[in-house]
Motif scaffolding. Structure first.
Motif, PDB file in Angstrom:
ATOM      1  N   TYR A 219      10.252 -19.183  -5.074  1.00  0.00           N
ATOM      2  CA  TYR A 219       9.208 -18.339  -4.507  1.00  0.00           C
ATOM      3  C   TYR A 219       8.448 -17.676  -5.642  1.00  0.00           C
ATOM      4  O   TYR A 219       8.932 -17.553  -6.773  1.00  0.00           O
ATOM      5  N   LEU A 220       7.229 -17.265  -5.356  1.00  0.00           N
ATOM      6  CA  LEU A 220       6.444 -16.482  -6.297  1.00  0.00           C
ATOM      7  C   LEU A 220       5.670 -15.441  -5.486  1.00  0.00           C
ATOM      8  O   LEU A 220       4.887 -15.787  -4.613  1.00  0.00           O
ATOM      9  N   GLU A 221       5.959 -14.175  -5.736  1.00  0.00           N
ATOM     10  CA  GLU A 221       5.337 -13.075  -4.998  1.00  0.00           C
ATOM     11  C   GLU A 221       4.298 -12.372  -5.873  1.00  0.00           C
ATOM     12  O   GLU A 221       4.580 -12.012  -7.017  1.00  0.00           O
ATOM     13  N   VAL A 222       3.098 -12.216  -5.335  1.00  0.00           N
ATOM     14  CA  VAL A 222       2.030 -11.520  -6.034  1.00  0.00           C
ATOM     15  C   VAL A 222       1.653 -10.285  -5.233  1.00  0.00           C
ATOM     16  O   VAL A 222       1.386 -10.375  -4.033  1.00  0.00           O
ATOM     17  N   ASN A 223       1.657  -9.142  -5.878  1.00  0.00           N
ATOM     18  CA  ASN A 223       1.246  -7.896  -5.235  1.00  0.00           C
ATOM     19  C   ASN A 223      -0.275  -7.846  -5.170  1.00  0.00           C
ATOM     20  O   ASN A 223      -0.942  -7.681  -6.186  1.00  0.00           O
ATOM     21  N   MET A 224      -0.840  -7.999  -3.971  1.00  0.00           N
ATOM     22  CA  MET A 224      -2.288  -8.056  -3.829  1.00  0.00           C
ATOM     23  C   MET A 224      -2.947  -6.724  -4.192  1.00  0.00           C
ATOM     24  O   MET A 224      -4.083  -6.696  -4.661  1.00  0.00           O
ATOM     25  N   GLU A 225      -2.259  -5.613  -3.980  1.00  0.00           N
ATOM     26  CA  GLU A 225      -2.824  -4.310  -4.345  1.00  0.00           C
ATOM     27  C   GLU A 225      -3.026  -4.215  -5.853  1.00  0.00           C
ATOM     28  O   GLU A 225      -3.998  -3.631  -6.329  1.00  0.00           O
ATOM     29  N   GLY A 226      -2.116  -4.811  -6.609  1.00  0.00           N
ATOM     30  CA  GLY A 226      -2.243  -4.786  -8.059  1.00  0.00           C
ATOM     31  C   GLY A 226      -3.009  -5.977  -8.601  1.00  0.00           C
ATOM     32  O   GLY A 226      -3.174  -6.112  -9.817  1.00  0.00           O
ATOM     33  N   PHE A 227      -3.475  -6.828  -7.706  1.00  0.00           N
ATOM     34  CA  PHE A 227      -4.211  -8.012  -8.118  1.00  0.00           C
ATOM     35  C   PHE A 227      -5.476  -7.638  -8.891  1.00  0.00           C
ATOM     36  O   PHE A 227      -5.935  -8.385  -9.744  1.00  0.00           O
ATOM     37  N   ARG A 228      -6.011  -6.473  -8.589  1.00  0.00           N
ATOM     38  CA  ARG A 228      -7.211  -6.021  -9.301  1.00  0.00           C
ATOM     39  C   ARG A 228      -6.949  -5.926 -10.800  1.00  0.00           C
ATOM     40  O   ARG A 228      -7.848  -6.181 -11.614  1.00  0.00           O
ATOM     41  N   ASP A 229      -5.714  -5.550 -11.173  1.00  0.00           N
ATOM     42  CA  ASP A 229      -5.383  -5.441 -12.595  1.00  0.00           C
ATOM     43  C   ASP A 229      -5.445  -6.802 -13.288  1.00  0.00           C
ATOM     44  O   ASP A 229      -5.874  -6.909 -14.439  1.00  0.00           O
ATOM     45  N   ILE A 230      -4.993  -7.844 -12.570  1.00  0.00           N
ATOM     46  CA  ILE A 230      -5.021  -9.190 -13.139  1.00  0.00           C
ATOM     47  C   ILE A 230      -6.466  -9.652 -13.323  1.00  0.00           C
ATOM     48  O   ILE A 230      -6.828 -10.224 -14.352  1.00  0.00           O
TER      49      ILE A 230
ATOM     50  N   ARG B  27       0.847  -1.185   0.000  1.00  0.00           N
ATOM     51  CA  ARG B  27       0.000   0.000   0.000  1.00  0.00           C
ATOM     52  C   ARG B  27       0.885   1.237   0.000  1.00  0.00           C
ATOM     53  O   ARG B  27       2.054   1.190   0.358  1.00  0.00           O
ATOM     54  N   LYS B  28       0.304   2.356  -0.394  1.00  0.00           N
ATOM     55  CA  LYS B  28       1.056   3.593  -0.506  1.00  0.00           C
ATOM     56  C   LYS B  28       1.694   3.962   0.827  1.00  0.00           C
ATOM     57  O   LYS B  28       1.035   3.998   1.859  1.00  0.00           O
ATOM     58  N   GLY B  29       3.023   4.217   0.798  1.00  0.00           N
ATOM     59  CA  GLY B  29       3.738   4.602   2.009  1.00  0.00           C
ATOM     60  C   GLY B  29       4.072   3.442   2.928  1.00  0.00           C
ATOM     61  O   GLY B  29       4.545   3.639   4.041  1.00  0.00           O
ATOM     62  N   ASP B  30       3.840   2.194   2.479  1.00  0.00           N
ATOM     63  CA  ASP B  30       4.082   1.015   3.298  1.00  0.00           C
ATOM     64  C   ASP B  30       4.872   0.006   2.478  1.00  0.00           C
ATOM     65  O   ASP B  30       4.518  -0.286   1.342  1.00  0.00           O
ATOM     66  N   LYS B  31       5.952  -0.513   3.067  1.00  0.00           N
ATOM     67  CA  LYS B  31       6.785  -1.483   2.357  1.00  0.00           C
ATOM     68  C   LYS B  31       6.030  -2.763   2.071  1.00  0.00           C
ATOM     69  O   LYS B  31       6.314  -3.461   1.115  1.00  0.00           O
ATOM     70  N   GLY B  32       5.035  -3.067   2.908  1.00  0.00           N
ATOM     71  CA  GLY B  32       4.192  -4.229   2.664  1.00  0.00           C
ATOM     72  C   GLY B  32       4.465  -5.381   3.613  1.00  0.00           C
ATOM     73  O   GLY B  32       5.503  -5.443   4.271  1.00  0.00           O
ATOM     74  N   ARG B  33       3.493  -6.280   3.692  1.00  0.00           N
ATOM     75  CA  ARG B  33       3.617  -7.490   4.502  1.00  0.00           C
ATOM     76  C   ARG B  33       3.103  -8.669   3.688  1.00  0.00           C
ATOM     77  O   ARG B  33       2.200  -8.512   2.886  1.00  0.00           O
ATOM     78  N   SER B  34       3.671  -9.837   3.939  1.00  0.00           N
ATOM     79  CA  SER B  34       3.219 -11.038   3.233  1.00  0.00           C
ATOM     80  C   SER B  34       1.993 -11.590   3.955  1.00  0.00           C
ATOM     81  O   SER B  34       2.103 -12.455   4.819  1.00  0.00           O
ATOM     82  N   ASP B  35       0.824 -11.083   3.593  1.00  0.00           N
ATOM     83  CA  ASP B  35      -0.403 -11.429   4.297  1.00  0.00           C
ATOM     84  C   ASP B  35      -0.927 -12.808   3.937  1.00  0.00           C
ATOM     85  O   ASP B  35      -1.825 -13.324   4.598  1.00  0.00           O
ATOM     86  N   SER B  36      -0.415 -13.404   2.886  1.00  0.00           N
ATOM     87  CA  SER B  36      -0.804 -14.766   2.531  1.00  0.00           C
ATOM     88  C   SER B  36       0.451 -15.541   2.159  1.00  0.00           C
ATOM     89  O   SER B  36       1.213 -15.125   1.285  1.00  0.00           O
ATOM     90  N   MET B  37       0.691 -16.644   2.867  1.00  0.00           N
ATOM     91  CA  MET B  37       1.865 -17.471   2.605  1.00  0.00           C
ATOM     92  C   MET B  37       1.435 -18.926   2.457  1.00  0.00           C
ATOM     93  O   MET B  37       0.824 -19.488   3.366  1.00  0.00           O
ATOM     94  N   ILE B  38       1.736 -19.494   1.319  1.00  0.00           N
ATOM     95  CA  ILE B  38       1.386 -20.889   1.043  1.00  0.00           C
ATOM     96  C   ILE B  38       2.639 -21.605   0.547  1.00  0.00           C
ATOM     97  O   ILE B  38       3.270 -21.172  -0.410  1.00  0.00           O
ATOM     98  N   LEU B  39       3.003 -22.685   1.221  1.00  0.00           N
ATOM     99  CA  LEU B  39       4.175 -23.465   0.820  1.00  0.00           C
ATOM    100  C   LEU B  39       3.715 -24.741   0.130  1.00  0.00           C
ATOM    101  O   LEU B  39       2.884 -25.482   0.647  1.00  0.00           O
ATOM    102  N   LEU B  40       4.266 -24.975  -1.060  1.00  0.00           N
ATOM    103  CA  LEU B  40       3.989 -26.203  -1.805  1.00  0.00           C
ATOM    104  C   LEU B  40       5.248 -27.058  -1.853  1.00  0.00           C
ATOM    105  O   LEU B  40       6.346 -26.545  -2.094  1.00  0.00           O
ATOM    106  N   THR B  41       5.081 -28.358  -1.625  1.00  0.00           N
ATOM    107  CA  THR B  41       6.142 -29.317  -1.929  1.00  0.00           C
ATOM    108  C   THR B  41       5.596 -30.261  -2.989  1.00  0.00           C
ATOM    109  O   THR B  41       4.476 -30.741  -2.895  1.00  0.00           O
TER     110      THR B  41
END
Length: 319
Positions: A154-165, A83-97
């Motif tokens: 790893y695969l990082e998805v920006n949730m703020e920009g998820f709306r664009d996807i 989010r604007k002015g925030d470095k961000g947090r990994s609010d969703s973490m899913i590990l696959l093996t």
């Protein structure tokens, strides 16, 4: 009831439900035909180069894993809230093996409030704070330490920009199991259609859900599955450039294009048999801050499941 029986393990139809952007890339490769397919292939290859970013290789393996040799591997999916002015947090973490010989995939949802050591900070904190402290590398290091397994990708998805996807695939359809209103939008129970902004709100809500973070993770998976379903349809081919543009702006991974192709070709059987493991614990407050304390028994159970699945010795850090 045994410890194993207490875990909810639900088979899911495909790895596509988790590897959002990876499989959006792969699906357009296999969906096109003729000259049009060649054009798509080149565009996808270029996109994969733009979203590629390496991190330090794990020290929990003696040798770097090779998907070209069909070895078991792990990948951490992170939904990061920038989010604007925030470095961000990994609010969703899913590990696959993923193990091609056993033809199975294990998926572990890691609660964001899990209290554990933040590697590189030398203190106990919420696991999702690792991203704010040290980005992808510190998050990967901390998850590796918590679950005692190597994280190969790893695969990082920006949730703020998820709306664009979501907007790039002309919105998504989901079946909602909880009636709620969030960010001035009402989400009724049943089948609903979501545009990008609505999908982001739908995936973000947590406090009004009696299941808390677990409920939010469920809604995030619903949206991801719906995006993949739309992205894989023939009608979306004319839209593939918009989809790739949204991926370029909102996705980062250390997977190379060739590794993506190898996974798509050689790990299909493992992708069709996914077991879901939910880490559980006890909520507690320390100095007025809420944490999820994961008991040693729970943590050790998950560690053993994952290490066995990766063909690693249980109790050791290396192969």
């Amino acid at each position: 009831m045994s410890r194993k029986e207490k875990h909810s393990k639900k088979k899911m139809s495909t790895i596509k439900k988790v590897l959002l952007s990876l499989l959006l890339i792969l699906v357009v490769i296999t969906a096109g035909v003729g000259i049009y397919a060649y054009s798509i292939y080149n565009n996808v290859n270029n996109t994969s180069k733009k979203i590629h970013k390496d991190i330090k290789k794990t020290d929990k393996r003696k040798e770097v894993v090779s998907v070209q040799k069909k070895q078991p591997f792990s990948i951490l999916l992170m939904g990061v809230d920038h989010r604007k002015g925030d470095k961000g947090r990994s609010d969703s973490m899913i590990l696959l093996t993923v193990n091609p010989e056993k033809k199975t995939t294990k998926m572990v949802s890691i609660p964001r409030d899990t209290r554990t050591e933040i590697v590189g900070k030398g203190k106990q904190d919420k696991l999702n704070h690792a991203y704010a402290f040290g980005g992808v590398q510190m998050t990967v290091d901390s998850v590796e330490n918590f679950l005692n397994v190597p994280i190969d990708y790893y695969l990082e998805v920006n949730m703020e920009g998820f709306r664009d996807i979501v907007d790039a695939v002309d919105g998504v359809d989901v079946v909602n199991d909880l009636d709620f209103t969030y960010e001035n939008t009402h989400f009724k129970k049943g089948a609903i259609h979501l545009n990008g902004k609505e999908a982001l709100s739908f995936a973000r809500m947590r406090k009004m859900d009696p299941r808390g973070d677990f409920g939010r993770q469920l809604r995030q998976r619903l949206v991801i599955e719906a995006v993949i379903k739309k992205g894989a349809s023939v009608s979306s081919l004319g839209n593939y450039q918009d989809i790739l543009k949204a991926i370029e702006e909102n996705v980062v991974t250390n997977l190379t294009f060739n590794e993506m192709v190898s996974i798509q070709q050689d790990y299909r059987e493992a992708a069709s048999n996914i077991d879901k493991i939910q880490i559980t614990g006890k909520g507690t407050k320390i100095d007025g801050i809420y944490y999820l304390q994961v008991p040693d028994e729970e943590r050790n159970y998950v560690i053993a499941e994952l290490r066995n699945h990766l063909d690693l010795s249980v109790g050791n850090n290396e192969e």
